[in-house]
Write a protein that holds these residues in place. Structure first.
Motif, PDB file in Angstrom:
ATOM      1  N   ALA A 140     -23.546 -28.908  52.061  1.00 51.28           N
ATOM      2  CA  ALA A 140     -24.332 -28.055  52.906  1.00 51.28           C
ATOM      3  C   ALA A 140     -23.540 -27.934  54.113  1.00 51.28           C
ATOM      4  O   ALA A 140     -24.004 -27.180  54.973  1.00 51.28           O
ATOM      5  N   VAL A 141     -22.703 -29.011  54.780  1.00 49.59           N
ATOM      6  CA  VAL A 141     -21.962 -29.008  55.878  1.00 49.59           C
ATOM      7  C   VAL A 141     -20.805 -29.270  55.587  1.00 49.59           C
ATOM      8  O   VAL A 141     -20.420 -30.049  54.722  1.00 49.59           O
ATOM      9  N   ARG A 168     -18.430 -19.808  61.562  1.00 49.38           N
ATOM     10  CA  ARG A 168     -18.791 -21.082  61.607  1.00 49.38           C
ATOM     11  C   ARG A 168     -19.239 -21.439  62.880  1.00 49.38           C
ATOM     12  O   ARG A 168     -18.749 -20.940  64.162  1.00 49.38           O
ATOM     13  N   ALA A 192     -28.199 -27.290  59.659  1.00 52.31           N
ATOM     14  CA  ALA A 192     -27.451 -26.435  58.525  1.00 52.31           C
ATOM     15  C   ALA A 192     -28.767 -25.681  58.244  1.00 52.31           C
ATOM     16  O   ALA A 192     -28.684 -24.297  57.767  1.00 52.31           O
ATOM     17  N   LEU A 217     -27.238 -33.213  61.015  1.00 56.49           N
ATOM     18  CA  LEU A 217     -26.566 -32.005  60.518  1.00 56.49           C
ATOM     19  C   LEU A 217     -27.166 -31.347  59.508  1.00 56.49           C
ATOM     20  O   LEU A 217     -27.219 -29.968  59.454  1.00 56.49           O
ATOM     21  N   ALA A 270     -29.657 -22.674  60.088  1.00 60.39           N
ATOM     22  CA  ALA A 270     -28.350 -21.715  60.501  1.00 60.39           C
ATOM     23  C   ALA A 270     -28.423 -20.460  59.848  1.00 60.39           C
ATOM     24  O   ALA A 270     -27.656 -19.529  59.956  1.00 60.39           O
ATOM     25  N   THR A 283     -18.474 -30.022  60.805  1.00 57.66           N
ATOM     26  CA  THR A 283     -18.532 -31.124  61.914  1.00 57.66           C
ATOM     27  C   THR A 283     -17.021 -31.583  62.054  1.00 57.66           C
ATOM     28  O   THR A 283     -16.324 -30.489  61.245  1.00 57.66           O
ATOM     29  N   ARG A 327     -22.043 -20.704  58.936  1.00 57.56           N
ATOM     30  CA  ARG A 327     -21.579 -22.145  58.142  1.00 57.56           C
ATOM     31  C   ARG A 327     -21.648 -23.168  59.287  1.00 57.56           C
ATOM     32  O   ARG A 327     -21.108 -22.929  60.474  1.00 57.56           O
ATOM     33  N   VAL A 328     -22.385 -24.130  59.112  1.00 53.43           N
ATOM     34  CA  VAL A 328     -22.228 -25.614  59.837  1.00 53.43           C
ATOM     35  C   VAL A 328     -20.837 -26.503  59.326  1.00 53.43           C
ATOM     36  O   VAL A 328     -21.139 -26.759  58.291  1.00 53.43           O
ATOM     37  N   SER A 373     -28.862 -26.965  68.595  1.00 47.11           N
ATOM     38  CA  SER A 373     -29.341 -26.012  67.737  1.00 47.11           C
ATOM     39  C   SER A 373     -29.533 -24.774  68.538  1.00 47.11           C
ATOM     40  O   SER A 373     -29.527 -23.633  67.794  1.00 47.11           O
TER      41      SER A 373
END
Length: 279
Positions: A191-192, A133, A158, A154, A161, A168, A165-166, A120
């Motif tokens: 959301a991710v 991102r 998010a 995650l 953030a 993976t 944008r997060v 983070s």
């Protein structure tokens, strides 16, 4: 072909004008943050490759308009340096699509909270650089609850953030197939997102898995496999087609990782294939 078709085709091909900076690891002197090769740090240290601040201009010179950067490529994380790098990107007209945090284990059995905090801490760096991102690894340790633990972590990242944008990635043992990716991402309800890597899965089932996760994918590592100096063009085309046929419309950040040290030339080989598939 109409004028509008020409315009649409040109805009589509811009998706291949993207590159993951890992592809230029040798060009950048195999730099790693905190190492003795850091510019201006350590006794007698000197840059061994292209300084990161000069990368945007080099990308533009080679026809690339979009880049993804690794966290370990940053020689400094202070506000002044990050502002200089952001300015260099803007001056070259290069978009920072994704800032990649390549370390940290959100599913570590005993240190997950510490790992999450460390990951983070890079949110501010990505924001300062103007990244669209930030990519976070879903986890490094597969446990019985790894996908659920990754999903929860995650989601918390998010939430911290803001407008960043997060996403993976289908990378590592926690996300080793489409079912794993969906177990992590489906409960987050958008959301991710997902960075889909074409080279991280192998075997005959990879194309179906790639197609299945495309609904979550918003950016991509267009990685090809090479055998010495020969690219596996059949696999590359099938992998690209798997996500494109499933509706993927985001950037295709080229990933070159082969034996030839001429990374720009290797990228050009892959880019030609990608552009041909896009046509």
């Amino acid at each position: 072909m109409t004028v509008d078709d020409d315009i649409d085709s040109g805009q589509d091909l811009l998706r291949a004008a993207a590159v993951h900076a890992w592809s230029l690891d040798r060009t950048l002197g195999r730099f790693r943050a905190g190492s003795t090769t850091a510019p201006g740090t350590g006794p007698g240290a000197a840059p061994t490759g292209l300084p990161l601040l000069e990368l945007p201009a080099a990308l533009r010179e080679h026809g690339y308009r979009t880049v993804q950067l690794c966290h370990f490529h940053l020689p400094h994380r202070d506000a002044t340096y990050l502002a200089e790098l952001r300015a260099a990107l803007a001056e070259a007209g290069v978009v920072l699509d994704t800032f990649l945090v390549d370390e940290g284990d959100l599913t570590h059995p005993s240190e997950a909270a510490r790992e999450e905090a460390w990951i983070s801490s890079h949110l501010a760096d990505a924001t300062a650089l103007g990244a669209a991102r930030i990519r976070v690894v879903a986890g490094q340790t597969r446990t019985d609850t790894a996908q659920a633990d990754s999903c929860a972590a995650l989601g918390r990242i998010a939430a911290r953030a803001g407008d960043l944008r997060v996403v993976t990635e289908n990378w590592g043992d926690v996300t080793r197939d489409a079912a794993d990716v969906r177990a992590v991402l489906d409960p987050l309800a958008g959301a991710v997102g997902l960075l889909v890597d074409l080279g991280n899965w192998t075997g005959p089932g990879k194309y179906a898995d790639l197609a299945e996760v495309t609904a979550h994918a918003e950016t991509c590592h267009a990685k090809a496999h090479w055998d010495g100096g020969e690219v596996d063009e059949v696999d590359y085309r099938k992998s690209l087609s798997a996500i494109l046929d499933a509706g993927y419309s985001g950037p295709l950040a080229l990933v070159y990782d082969a034996v030839d040290d001429d990374e720009w030339a290797g990228l050009a080989v892959q880019r030609a294939i990608v552009e041909d598939v896009l046509r």
